[in-house]
Write a protein that holds these residues in place. Structure first.
Motif, short mmCIF file in Angstrom:
data_model
loop_
_atom_site.label_atom_id
_atom_site.label_comp_id
_atom_site.label_asym_id
_atom_site.label_seq_id
_atom_site.Cartn_x
_atom_site.Cartn_y
_atom_site.Cartn_z
N LYS A 92 0.84 -1.19 0.00
CA LYS A 92 0.00 0.00 0.00
C LYS A 92 0.88 1.25 0.00
N ALA A 93 0.34 2.32 -0.53
CA ALA A 93 1.07 3.58 -0.54
C ALA A 93 1.13 4.12 0.89
N SER A 94 2.33 4.51 1.33
CA SER A 94 2.48 5.05 2.69
C SER A 94 3.04 6.45 2.60
N TYR A 95 2.30 7.37 3.11
CA TYR A 95 2.72 8.77 3.09
C TYR A 95 2.67 9.31 4.51
N ARG A 96 3.70 10.01 4.89
CA ARG A 96 3.73 10.65 6.20
C ARG A 96 3.18 12.06 6.03
N PRO A 97 2.32 12.51 6.95
CA PRO A 97 1.75 13.85 6.79
C PRO A 97 2.84 14.92 6.88
N LEU A 98 2.59 16.04 6.20
CA LEU A 98 3.56 17.13 6.21
C LEU A 98 3.67 17.77 7.59
N TRP A 99 2.57 17.81 8.32
CA TRP A 99 2.59 18.37 9.66
C TRP A 99 1.60 17.63 10.53
N VAL A 100 1.79 17.75 11.82
CA VAL A 100 0.89 17.14 12.79
C VAL A 100 0.27 18.26 13.59
N GLU A 101 -1.05 18.28 13.64
CA GLU A 101 -1.73 19.35 14.37
C GLU A 101 -1.61 19.11 15.86
N GLU A 102 -1.24 20.15 16.57
CA GLU A 102 -1.13 20.08 18.02
C GLU A 102 -2.20 20.98 18.62
N PRO A 103 -2.68 20.63 19.81
CA PRO A 103 -3.67 21.51 20.44
C PRO A 103 -3.04 22.85 20.82
N ALA A 104 -3.85 23.89 20.77
CA ALA A 104 -3.35 25.23 21.09
C ALA A 104 -2.95 25.29 22.56
N ARG A 105 -1.88 26.00 22.82
CA ARG A 105 -1.43 26.14 24.21
C ARG A 105 -2.34 27.07 24.99
N ARG A 106 -2.84 28.10 24.31
CA ARG A 106 -3.71 29.06 24.96
C ARG A 106 -5.04 29.11 24.24
N ARG A 107 -6.09 29.49 24.96
CA ARG A 107 -7.40 29.61 24.34
C ARG A 107 -7.43 30.80 23.41
N ARG A 108 -8.32 30.74 22.45
CA ARG A 108 -8.48 31.84 21.50
C ARG A 108 -9.11 33.03 22.20
N LEU A 109 -8.70 34.24 21.81
CA LEU A 109 -9.28 35.44 22.40
C LEU A 109 -10.76 35.54 22.02
N PRO A 110 -11.59 36.07 22.90
CA PRO A 110 -12.99 36.30 22.53
C PRO A 110 -13.08 37.29 21.36
N ASP A 111 -14.14 37.19 20.58
CA ASP A 111 -14.28 38.02 19.38
C ASP A 111 -14.15 39.52 19.63
N PRO A 112 -14.83 40.10 20.64
CA PRO A 112 -14.69 41.55 20.83
C PRO A 112 -13.26 41.95 21.19
N VAL A 113 -12.60 41.13 21.99
CA VAL A 113 -11.23 41.45 22.39
C VAL A 113 -10.30 41.33 21.19
N ARG A 114 -10.50 40.31 20.37
CA ARG A 114 -9.66 40.13 19.19
C ARG A 114 -9.86 41.28 18.20
N THR A 115 -11.11 41.73 18.04
CA THR A 115 -11.39 42.87 17.16
C THR A 115 -10.68 44.12 17.64
N ALA A 116 -10.75 44.37 18.95
CA ALA A 116 -10.08 45.54 19.51
C ALA A 116 -8.56 45.42 19.36
N ALA A 117 -8.02 44.22 19.50
CA ALA A 117 -6.58 44.03 19.36
C ALA A 117 -6.12 44.28 17.93
N VAL A 118 -6.90 43.81 16.96
CA VAL A 118 -6.55 44.05 15.55
C VAL A 118 -6.59 45.54 15.25
N ARG A 119 -7.62 46.20 15.75
CA ARG A 119 -7.73 47.65 15.56
C ARG A 119 -6.54 48.37 16.17
#
Length: 188
Positions: A57-84
């Motif tokens: 069978k064809a065997s391919y190793r993935p290019l990357w392995v997804e790891e869980p994020a170390r920190r939680r994502r910022l809430p939407d209003p906070v992220r919007t203010a940070a981008v601004r």
């Protein structure tokens, strides 16, 4: 820390990883092995796998392995203010650089750019404070739920229990009233 590249090896589509040596030299520099051209010596190449494994069978190793994020994502209003805020800071830095360079060049644009960079600095400060205030407001409204022992989470859980008890008591009372008092042991 070396870098890694993926290249196609000359052998029937075998994928090879070419890595830099720990001494900082790049693969392929120095004396090249016979028949390998610019790919470098044989010890620079790590063969990841052929087109088929032992079972056929064809065997391919993935290019990357997804790891869980170390920190939680910022809430939407906070992220919007940070981008601004980041955009305001970037514009302020560009304006300050243009003001400085036009001052050195003796251009007529120097004075308007200095004034606009002062105004932009005030706006950038407001943007950073906006991120901080938005984050504090979000935490106050939604509670800090980043750890399991959060007081906000415990308070919400207790309020939910009290509401459930209250609702079940109201349902029981309504049931008793509908039956005409048949479920009571004694009448008031």
């Amino acid at each position: 820390m070396g870098t890694a590249e993926r290249r196609e090896a000359p052998d029937e589509g075998v994928v090879a990883q070419v890595r830099t040596r720990p001494d900082g030299g790049a693969p392929g520099r120095g004396t090249a092995a016979a028949g390998h051209g610019t790919f470098g010596r044989r010890d620079d190449v790590e063969y990841v796998g052929g087109p088929e494994d032992s079972r056929g069978k064809a065997s391919y190793r993935p290019l990357w392995v997804e790891e869980p994020a170390r920190r939680r994502r910022l809430p939407d209003p906070v992220r919007t203010a940070a981008v601004r805020a980041v955009l305001l800071i970037a514009v302020t830095l560009i304006q300050a650089m243009v003001a400085f360079l036009s001052t050195l060049a003796g251009s007529w644009l120097a004075f308007p750019m200095v004034i606009s960079s002062v105004v932009s600095t005030i706006l950038a400060t407001w943007g950073v404070l906006d991120v901080w205030v938005t984050r504090q407001v979000w935490n106050q409204r939604n509670g800090v739920v980043s750890v399991p022992s959060s007081t906000a989470r415990a308070l919400r859980r207790e309020r939910r229990r009290a509401r459930r008890r209250e609702r079940s008591a109201q349902r029981a009372e309504a049931r008793i009233r509908r039956r005409g008092g048949a479920g009571q042991l004694s009448h008031p």
